[in-house]
Design an enzyme around this catalytic site. Structure first.
Site, PDB file in Angstrom:
ATOM      1  N   CYS B 160       0.798  -1.237   0.000  1.00 49.17           N
ATOM      2  CA  CYS B 160       0.000   0.000   0.000  1.00 49.17           C
ATOM      3  C   CYS B 160       0.828   1.282   0.000  1.00 49.17           C
ATOM      4  O   CYS B 160       0.282   2.374  -0.061  1.00 49.17           O
ATOM      5  CB  CYS B 160      -0.951  -0.020   1.183  1.00 49.17           C
ATOM      6  SG  CYS B 160      -1.946  -1.520   1.168  1.00 49.17           S
ATOM      7  N   HIS B 291      -2.548   8.213   6.229  1.00 46.83           N
ATOM      8  CA  HIS B 291      -2.822   6.927   5.575  1.00 46.83           C
ATOM      9  C   HIS B 291      -4.270   6.538   5.898  1.00 46.83           C
ATOM     10  O   HIS B 291      -5.025   6.176   5.005  1.00 46.83           O
ATOM     11  CB  HIS B 291      -1.824   5.869   6.049  1.00 46.83           C
ATOM     12  CG  HIS B 291      -1.921   4.574   5.327  1.00 46.83           C
ATOM     13  ND1 HIS B 291      -1.823   4.477   3.966  1.00 46.83           N
ATOM     14  CD2 HIS B 291      -2.132   3.306   5.779  1.00 46.83           C
ATOM     15  CE1 HIS B 291      -1.969   3.210   3.599  1.00 46.83           C
ATOM     16  NE2 HIS B 291      -2.157   2.475   4.680  1.00 46.83           N
ATOM     17  N   THR B 295      -8.991   1.057   9.527  1.00 44.29           N
ATOM     18  CA  THR B 295      -8.903  -0.198  10.296  1.00 44.29           C
ATOM     19  C   THR B 295      -8.560   0.139  11.746  1.00 44.29           C
ATOM     20  O   THR B 295      -7.981   1.186  12.049  1.00 44.29           O
ATOM     21  CB  THR B 295      -7.822  -1.158   9.754  1.00 44.29           C
ATOM     22  OG1 THR B 295      -6.541  -0.552   9.897  1.00 44.29           O
ATOM     23  CG2 THR B 295      -8.071  -1.505   8.291  1.00 44.29           C
ATOM     24  N   GLU B 302      -1.210   4.998  13.682  1.00 42.28           N
ATOM     25  CA  GLU B 302      -0.822   6.239  13.003  1.00 42.28           C
ATOM     26  C   GLU B 302      -1.051   7.446  13.932  1.00 42.28           C
ATOM     27  O   GLU B 302      -0.226   8.362  13.980  1.00 42.28           O
ATOM     28  CB  GLU B 302      -1.618   6.409  11.695  1.00 42.28           C
ATOM     29  CG  GLU B 302      -1.139   7.586  10.846  1.00 42.28           C
ATOM     30  CD  GLU B 302      -1.801   7.655   9.473  1.00 42.28           C
ATOM     31  OE1 GLU B 302      -2.769   6.906   9.228  1.00 42.28           O
ATOM     32  OE2 GLU B 302      -1.333   8.479   8.648  1.00 42.28           O
ATOM     33  N   LYS B 320      -9.262   8.534   2.170  1.00 51.69           N
ATOM     34  CA  LYS B 320      -9.761   7.181   1.853  1.00 51.69           C
ATOM     35  C   LYS B 320     -11.256   7.088   2.163  1.00 51.69           C
ATOM     36  O   LYS B 320     -11.940   6.189   1.688  1.00 51.69           O
ATOM     37  CB  LYS B 320      -8.966   6.124   2.617  1.00 51.69           C
ATOM     38  CG  LYS B 320      -7.541   5.987   2.064  1.00 51.69           C
ATOM     39  CD  LYS B 320      -6.788   4.834   2.651  1.00 51.69           C
ATOM     40  CE  LYS B 320      -5.408   4.685   2.008  1.00 51.69           C
ATOM     41  NZ  LYS B 320      -4.448   5.751   2.407  1.00 51.69           N
ATOM     42  N   HIS B 325      -9.665   2.599  -0.258  1.00 51.91           N
ATOM     43  CA  HIS B 325      -8.220   2.381  -0.240  1.00 51.91           C
ATOM     44  C   HIS B 325      -7.800   1.842  -1.604  1.00 51.91           C
ATOM     45  O   HIS B 325      -8.112   0.705  -1.950  1.00 51.91           O
ATOM     46  CB  HIS B 325      -7.862   1.404   0.877  1.00 51.91           C
ATOM     47  CG  HIS B 325      -6.379   1.263   1.100  1.00 51.91           C
ATOM     48  ND1 HIS B 325      -5.435   1.884   0.300  1.00 51.91           N
ATOM     49  CD2 HIS B 325      -5.682   0.571   2.046  1.00 51.91           C
ATOM     50  CE1 HIS B 325      -4.232   1.576   0.744  1.00 51.91           C
ATOM     51  NE2 HIS B 325      -4.352   0.783   1.796  1.00 51.91           N
ATOM     52  N   PHE B 383       1.506  -3.385   3.888  1.00 56.07           N
ATOM     53  CA  PHE B 383       1.803  -4.720   4.398  1.00 56.07           C
ATOM     54  C   PHE B 383       3.299  -4.959   4.297  1.00 56.07           C
ATOM     55  O   PHE B 383       3.960  -4.456   3.394  1.00 56.07           O
ATOM     56  CB  PHE B 383       1.112  -5.778   3.540  1.00 56.07           C
ATOM     57  CG  PHE B 383      -0.311  -6.027   3.916  1.00 56.07           C
ATOM     58  CD1 PHE B 383      -0.925  -5.294   4.905  1.00 56.07           C
ATOM     59  CD2 PHE B 383      -1.042  -7.010   3.265  1.00 56.07           C
ATOM     60  CE1 PHE B 383      -2.242  -5.533   5.253  1.00 56.07           C
ATOM     61  CE2 PHE B 383      -2.358  -7.252   3.601  1.00 56.07           C
ATOM     62  CZ  PHE B 383      -2.961  -6.511   4.598  1.00 56.07           C
TER      63      PHE B 383
END
Lengths: 345, 395
Positions: B160, B291, B295, B302, B320, B325, B383
């Site tokens: 990502c 970002h 989630t 963050e 987003k 995303h 990831f």
């Protein structure tokens, strides 16, 4: 300038721990699979979850990790890294009709899994990147590494080129005409006069930085090109040699020739401009064809410029120099992606 | 080393097929996340996605592409790259010059053709037009031929954070003298593969995502593409300049294959490194395009990292909540939004936020505002722990 201080390679040949290139392993069913070591240094629970590309990438890195006290990151080139895991997950999607699936292979399917596992294993929070531009994935990793050591003096990186043969990538490339129809043995590899090559795989990992002292070799120059025109490549090769003032009398031309009759004109037209003194050698009968095979060629160059006597089976044409001082690598991937690398001792 | 400027941008996302449409949607707080029709996944009717409403045939018609092997990811990439090249007024000679680099990012690549890949590999379907279309590189190898590019071409996949790294790599190629200009960005399209992957990880929300909200339920996948044209200071006289690329930093969280460390060590280091490379202090940053996936794990980690760096973080939000995303395209799309903030001296809200995360108490911007914007930070975390932060500054 990029200096290579350590090099490690897991390949279809005996290149890991003990190096023996006199005894060559031949392809089976037109595939050269790597000889995997025992992986003593990878925790068992991690090893179990790793796909083959990650396993050989991490496995080849381990001996280098033991030798360094500080490392500033991982720069990996891989075209298919994660393909095998992608397919495992894809099979789950189909088999369970998008039902309840286990995410393990999805997480491991991303191309950056090797660089990620290396950072996890070492707790390294440095630079971490994965280049995936197919036949120039490793070359872009080399360019990246050369820029990193230029921008950050005194830093060191693990640079790697990793790809594996999965059933899927073999099948797709076979259907697309990149592997031979007829079965090939090691001896006739370069003289088949038919389309296609044999499949290969491997992981070659290098410890690189900007220290000249005690280096195994240096990557003096690298150039990448996209073209389907042999004349354009020949002219670019000529320009590269001139620009770098390569002394062809003490040089080895390491050719990416791969038994594919369609690619041969590119290699022979480059050979035409090299004169009579140069040694011409080939390596794809050792590692097979795969997108990051140039990393194997770079590993081989590090050996040839140091302790390894060139095995006779690699030589296409003998040259005049007893001890080479430089190696010119030309690799062509699928008639579209080309690279030149100049390696010096 | 040269200063690097953005001289052209192109974007296509769930909130617009052009820069102007995206700008209007950001100002109006438009959410492009909804249910999609005609998508070959059973989740199409169960989960909301940030889909682009223009179908493949319409995209092919518009772009004049008839090649059957071209995938949706490639079509989105060309759509956005065309706009960027035109916006920067690059001549054909400049575009095809050996000192023009093209750095693309994608995570899905041709795997958007999930069912076709399964068929081709299992049924020995030699007639398939897609045999060389599945890998990530196929997207940018097609663009290389489409534009007759001759410089350094690369494809980056760090999950990502891929296109944030493409922007960073392009800027570095110019600074190191390996390119005079670089077209940089990324593209990803919705795929059955990624939908099932993220679903298996239980991080897809069955409602529209609510970044930085206490009650957030996960992310919505989206699709899109964005590209920037980067040129160096010496070459931009008389050109339109959007912003300067002043800072970037890439780091690994080194914690877990698919989640961030609790205190956001990777995000902390990427933000800190970007500030250092831009030679800026935390209080110089006027806005953060976070970002902010929505989630449980990302938004809290963050937030913690932002608090560690900024103490009291500057205004921030996650777009987003507008686009979903977009994975490998997210860093580039959000860079375009960061640049819009600088150009228009305004900041855009995060949508669907109601209540701050209890542990951190941070509140994103919820209405569009005019404020002085000199420096914007854009975060992308992927990831494998791949964290990259970029800083764009008023030129």
């Amino acid at each position: 300038m990029l200096y290579i201080h350590e090099a490690s390679c897991i390949s279809p040949q005996q290149t890991f721990s003990t190096i023996d290139l006199e005894h060559v392993t031949d392809p089976v069913d037109n595939k050269l699979h790597v000889a995997e070591p025992a992986y003593g240094g990878i925790p068992k629970n991690m090893l179990r979850r790793m796909g083959k590309a990650v396993r050989i990438g991490v496995g080849a890195s381990l001996p280098l990790l033991d030798k360094i006290s500080s490392l500033n990151g991982f720069i990996i080139g891989t075209a298919n890294g994660g393909m095998e895991e992608s397919i495992l997950f894809l099979k789950q999607i189909i088999a369970y009709d998008e039902g309840v699936l286990t995410p393990g292979s999805f997480v491991q399917s991303t191309a950056n899994a090797t660089a990620a596992q290396l950072s996890l294993l070492t707790g390294n929070r440095g630079y971490n990147i994965t280049h995936v531009h197919r036949g120039l994935a490793f070359e872009n990793a080399v360019i990246d590494a050369a820029m990193m050591v230029n921008e950050n003096k005194g830093t060191s990186y693990l640079l790697g080129g990793i790809d594996d043969i999965s059933n899927y990538n073999y099948k797709l490339d076979y259907m697309d005409g990149w592997y031979k129809e007829e079965e090939i043995d090691g001896q006739s590899f370069y003289s088949t006069n038919s389309a296609g090559s044999i499949a290969g795989e491997g992981a070659a990992i290098f410890l690189v930085n900007d220290h000249a002292q005690n280096a195994l070799a240096k990557v003096k120059a690298i150039k990448t090109l996209h073209s389907a025109d042999p004349d354009l490549i020949k002219r670019a090769f000529e320009g590269f040699i001139k620009e770098q003032q390569v002394d062809l009398s003490s040089c080895i031309f390491l050719s990416g020739e791969n038994g594919d009759s369609r690619l041969l004109p590119f290699y022979t037209s480059c050979e035409e401009i090299l004169g009579t003194d140069i040694t011409i050698a080939r390596f794809k009968h050792l590692c097979g064809e795969y997108p990051t095979a140039s990393a194997f060629a770079l590993w081989l160059s590090c050996q040839l410029l140091n302790r390894l006597q060139m095995p006779e089976h690699m030589i296409k044409k003998h040259g005049s120099a007893k001890q080479p001082s430089s190696i010119l690598i030309y690799n062509n991937h699928k008639n579209a992606q080309h690279s030149f690398m100049l390696i010096e001792s | 080393m040269s200063r690097i400027f953005v001289t052209g941008v192109g974007i296509i996302s769930a909130i617009g097929n052009s820069l102007n449409e995206n700008h209007a949607s950001l100002l109006n707080g438009k959410c492009g996340i909804s249910y999609v029709n005609n998508f070959p996944s059973k989740y199409a009717s169960e989960l909301p996605f940030g889909a682009i409403q223009t179908g493949n045939d319409a995209l092919k018609d518009k772009l004049g592409i008839s090649n059957p092997s071209v995938t949706r990811t490639t079509l989105l990439a060309i759509h956005a790259a065309n706009d960027a090249v035109e916006d920067a007024a690059l001549t054909k000679d400049e575009l095809t010059s050996a000192d023009t680099a093209f750095i693309g990012a994608t995570t899905v690549g041709g795997m958007c053709l999930t069912d076709e890949l399964y068929r081709d590999a299992n049924e020995n379907y030699k007639e398939s037009p897609y045999l060389s279309s599945y890998d990530c590189a196929s997207v940018f190898l097609y663009l290389q031929e489409y534009y007759h590019l001759n410089g350094i071409i690369d494809t980056i996949n760090t999950a990502c954070s891929s296109s944030a790294n493409a922007i960073m790599y392009g800027a570095r190629l110019i600074k190191n003298g390996l390119a005079k200009r670089a077209i940089v960005g990324g593209a990803d399209s919705l795929s059955k593969f990624t939908i099932n992957g993220f679903n298996a990880l239980h991080i897809l929300s069955d409602e529209v995502c609510t970044p930085f909200d206490e009650g957030r339920k996960g992310l919505n996948l989206g699709e899109g593409a964005a590209f920037l044209v980067l040129e160096k200071e010496e070459d931009v006289a008389g050109k339109k300049i959007y912003a300067e690329v002043t800072g970037y930093h890439n780091t690994s969280d080194a914690f877990h294959p698919s989640s961030l460390s609790d205190n956001g060590e990777g995000p902390f280091l990427s933000m800190q490194g970007a500030l250092r490379s831009a030679q800026l202090q935390p209080n110089d940053i006027d806005f953060i395009n976070a970002h902010g996936t929505g989630t449980e794990n990302n938004d809290e980690a963050e937030s913690r990292a932002m608090i560690r760096i900024f103490n009291t973080p500057p205004p921030f939000a996650s777009t987003k909540s507008n686009t979903g995303h977009t994975l490998g395209a997210a860093g580039a799309i959000e860079s375009v939004y960061s640049i819009l903030s600088i150009v228009n001296q305004e900041i855009y809200p995060g949508l669907h936020f109601t209540k701050p995360i209890q542990a951190t108490g941070l509140e994103p911007v919820v209405v569009a505002k005019q404020i002085p914007v000199n420096h914007v930070m854009s975060n992308s975390f992927g990831f494998g722990g791949n964290c990259t932060s970029l800083i764009f500054s008023k030129a």
